[in-house]
Scaffold this active site. Structure first.
Site, PDB file in Angstrom:
ATOM      1  N   ARG A  42       0.824  -1.222   0.000  1.00 25.03           N
ATOM      2  CA  ARG A  42       0.000   0.000   0.000  1.00 25.03           C
ATOM      3  C   ARG A  42       0.850   1.260   0.000  1.00 25.03           C
ATOM      4  O   ARG A  42       0.448   2.268  -0.584  1.00 25.03           O
ATOM      5  CB  ARG A  42      -0.938  -0.015   1.194  1.00 25.03           C
ATOM      6  CG  ARG A  42      -2.101  -0.964   0.973  1.00 25.03           C
ATOM      7  CD  ARG A  42      -3.036  -0.962   2.136  1.00 25.03           C
ATOM      8  NE  ARG A  42      -4.304  -1.588   1.755  1.00 25.03           N
ATOM      9  CZ  ARG A  42      -5.196  -2.037   2.639  1.00 25.03           C
ATOM     10  NH1 ARG A  42      -4.970  -1.906   3.927  1.00 25.03           N
ATOM     11  NH2 ARG A  42      -6.314  -2.581   2.220  1.00 25.03           N
ATOM     12  N   LYS A 202     -15.154 -13.719   3.827  1.00 24.73           N
ATOM     13  CA  LYS A 202     -16.055 -12.617   4.204  1.00 24.73           C
ATOM     14  C   LYS A 202     -17.303 -12.648   3.335  1.00 24.73           C
ATOM     15  O   LYS A 202     -17.510 -11.782   2.480  1.00 24.73           O
ATOM     16  CB  LYS A 202     -15.337 -11.277   4.037  1.00 24.73           C
ATOM     17  CG  LYS A 202     -14.245 -11.057   5.054  1.00 24.73           C
ATOM     18  CD  LYS A 202     -13.675  -9.668   4.886  1.00 24.73           C
ATOM     19  CE  LYS A 202     -12.378  -9.498   5.643  1.00 24.73           C
ATOM     20  NZ  LYS A 202     -11.536  -8.454   5.026  1.00 24.73           N
ATOM     21  N   GLY A 355      -7.695  -8.193  -0.388  1.00 25.48           N
ATOM     22  CA  GLY A 355      -6.335  -8.283   0.154  1.00 25.48           C
ATOM     23  C   GLY A 355      -5.761  -9.680   0.033  1.00 25.48           C
ATOM     24  O   GLY A 355      -4.602  -9.858  -0.358  1.00 25.48           O
ATOM     25  N   GLY A 378     -12.847  -3.581   1.022  1.00 25.17           N
ATOM     26  CA  GLY A 378     -14.232  -3.155   1.261  1.00 25.17           C
ATOM     27  C   GLY A 378     -14.696  -2.116   0.261  1.00 25.17           C
ATOM     28  O   GLY A 378     -15.821  -2.167  -0.245  1.00 25.17           O
TER      29      GLY A 378
HETATM   30  P1  ADP Z   1     -10.150 -11.268   0.164  1.00 23.00           P
HETATM   31  O1  ADP Z   1      -9.237 -10.615   1.172  1.00 23.00           O
HETATM   32  O2  ADP Z   1      -9.442 -11.662  -1.098  1.00 23.00           O
HETATM   33  O3  ADP Z   1     -11.384 -10.464  -0.081  1.00 23.00           O
HETATM   34  P2  ADP Z   1     -11.383 -12.864   2.225  1.00 23.00           P
HETATM   35  O4  ADP Z   1     -10.780 -11.976   3.257  1.00 23.00           O
HETATM   36  O5  ADP Z   1     -12.867 -12.838   2.069  1.00 23.00           O
HETATM   37  O6  ADP Z   1     -10.662 -12.649   0.812  1.00 23.00           O
HETATM   38  O7  ADP Z   1     -11.012 -14.389   2.547  1.00 23.00           O
HETATM   39  C1  ADP Z   1      -9.676 -14.837   2.597  1.00 23.00           C
HETATM   40  C2  ADP Z   1      -9.551 -15.977   3.571  1.00 23.00           C
HETATM   41  O8  ADP Z   1     -10.503 -16.967   3.290  1.00 23.00           O
HETATM   42  C3  ADP Z   1      -8.227 -16.662   3.516  1.00 23.00           C
HETATM   43  O9  ADP Z   1      -7.545 -16.419   4.737  1.00 23.00           O
HETATM   44  C4  ADP Z   1      -8.555 -18.155   3.362  1.00 23.00           C
HETATM   45  O10 ADP Z   1      -7.807 -18.973   4.233  1.00 23.00           O
HETATM   46  C5  ADP Z   1      -9.988 -18.180   3.758  1.00 23.00           C
HETATM   47  N1  ADP Z   1     -10.723 -19.305   3.162  1.00 23.00           N
HETATM   48  C6  ADP Z   1     -10.964 -19.529   1.854  1.00 23.00           C
HETATM   49  N2  ADP Z   1     -11.639 -20.674   1.684  1.00 23.00           N
HETATM   50  C7  ADP Z   1     -11.819 -21.198   2.898  1.00 23.00           C
HETATM   51  C8  ADP Z   1     -12.465 -22.370   3.381  1.00 23.00           C
HETATM   52  N3  ADP Z   1     -13.042 -23.228   2.543  1.00 23.00           N
HETATM   53  N4  ADP Z   1     -12.474 -22.577   4.716  1.00 23.00           N
HETATM   54  C9  ADP Z   1     -11.891 -21.703   5.564  1.00 23.00           C
HETATM   55  N5  ADP Z   1     -11.272 -20.583   5.162  1.00 23.00           N
HETATM   56  C10 ADP Z   1     -11.233 -20.336   3.852  1.00 23.00           C
HETATM   57 MG    MG Z   2      -9.271 -10.579   3.305  1.00 21.84          MG
END
Ligand code: ADP
Ligand code: MG
Length: 398
Positions: A42, A202, A355, A378
């Protein structure tokens, strides 16, 4: 494409003092000499706007939040950020003794063209998140022009993102401008077919994105923990899989709508299971999606990954947000790696947000192979859903 807001490109800045809101909310690590910046992505993303202002003879007062401090918590001081920024700019970046006030104003007034002053963590001031007019006025006294380059905070109506923008002539920074351009293009004018790939943990934050794209995308591809909300809504067994109960109801409403929508909704057909969220756990490949008791789904399976990669390869535009599994754990990284490689190789226009998705691209050495890697989690989701971002709205119109 223009975002309809004044741009820092066109601003008269020579000899002027410019307040720049950047998103310098980076992870900190304990180093030998105290706290250090972990991942500086960042900070690097903020450099083009800062450098452009300095090269054009402005002085820069820089402000950002860092973490979620309750009051002036020295553990969340911007000092490590000042140090890292100084290294990247090759110049001393002094840290102001606070966010606003007489001492900060005096430090800002001493700045010469080409010099930078970093303010303390904006969330040391309780008025920041309340968009307190007094705090905004204190910030406005520090400069003659306000530039918002903090796309990652643009969905917040805070004193440093909205309040101060109404008190000074204002414009968009280079990063914020490009983020809004890229994401608006995917949302409103994508080259078809549009393939939206969603995953991660999320889920509640991302349901709105699925809704928004049901009518406009061609394919919506679901992986990560998100798929279990849909499987649960279908009445399937999800075992010990990570399940966001709030989103099960939303998924239940979405499923019948998806049947009638333009977009085809794809859920996994196979999974990789583990006993627990650990790299050392027992692993099982499941040809199907009903997760037995005592197991959790931690990645999409091989056939699912092959299918998703095929859809991505045929896309005119790919939007990817959220890993396909627990990619941080080697036994559950294959699905995310397959999607990341497909995105990197895709001939279409590719945009990655979130992220952890960006971290996955970096981990697989593919970060340079996407057309746009969004820095704002977000904020990017809200823009994609169609919400107006207060930090963008508040800027002077072009
Ligand atoms: P981003 O930051 O790309 O928007 P999120 O924060 O929503 O993504 O989610 C990322 C997290 O989701 C990672 O830490 C990953 O370990 C977790 N994750 C993905 N699939 C699973 C799953 N099936 N069970 C538990 N955790 C998961
Ligand atoms: Mg995330």
């Amino acid at each position: 494409m223009s975002i309809g807001k004044a741009s820092v490109r066109d601003a008269e800045v020579e000899g002027r003092r410019v307040l720049v809101r950047a998103d310098l909310n980076v992870p900190l690590e304990q180093g030998p000499g105290g706290a250090e910046v972990g991942d500086d992505t960042r900070i690097r993303a903020s450099l083009p706007t800062i450098r452009s202002l300095l090269e054009r003879g402005a002085s820069v007062v820089l402000v950002s939040h860092l973490g979620r401090p309750k009051g002036a918590d020295p553990e969340l001081s911007m000092a490590p950020v000042a140090a890292r920024l100084g290294e990247l700019l090759g110049a001393e970046v002094p840290l102001a003794p606070g966010v606003v006030g007489d001492d900060v104003e005096a430090a800002a007034e001493r700045l010469q063209p080409g010099q930078v002053l970093l303010l303390e963590n904006s969330r040391f001031e309780p008025g920041e998140t309340e968009d307190d007019p007094e705090l905004a006025a204190g910030l406005a006294r520090l400069a003659e022009l306000y530039v918002n380059d903090a796309f990652g905070a643009a969905h917040r109506a805070h004193a440093t993102t909205r309040g101060v923008a109404s008190l000074l002539p204002s414009c968009a920074g280079l990063l914020l401008e490009r983020e809004v351009e890229e994401l608006t293009r995917v949302r409103d004018h994508p080259e078809p077919p549009l393939v939206v790939v969603l995953g991660g943990a999320k889920v509640t934050d991302k349901i709105g994105v699925i809704e928004r794209f049901l009518g406009s995308a061609d394919e919506i591809v679901i992986g990560g923990a998100m798929c279990f909300s849909f499987f649960k809504a279908e009445g399937r067994d999800t075992g010990e899989s990570l399940l966001d109960e709030d989103s099960v109801e939303a998924a239940r409403e979405l499923l019948p709508r998806a049947e009638r929508a333009k977009a085809r909704l794809h859920l996994p057909e196979d999974l990789v299971l583990g006993r627990e969220f650990s790299a050392e756990t027992e692993v099982q490949e499941l040809n199907g999606v009903d997760v037995p008791e005592g197991w959790m789904g931690l990645d999409i399976g091989f056939n699912t990954a092959v299918n998703y990669a095929k859809l991505i390869g045929a896309a005119g535009t790919v939007l990817w947000n959220g890993p396909m599994g627990a990619f941080e754990l080697e036994p559950f990284a294959a699905g995310t790696r397959a999607v990341a490689e497909a995105v990197a190789a895709a001939p279409g226009h590719t945009v990655v947000g979130g992220g952890d998705s960006a971290a996955a691209m970096a981990r697989f050495g593919l970060a340079g192979r996407v057309d746009w890697l969004s820095t704002g989690g977000g904020a990017s989701l809200e823009l994609l859903e169609g919400a107006e971002l207060p930090g963008v709205e508040a800027l002077t119109d072009a």
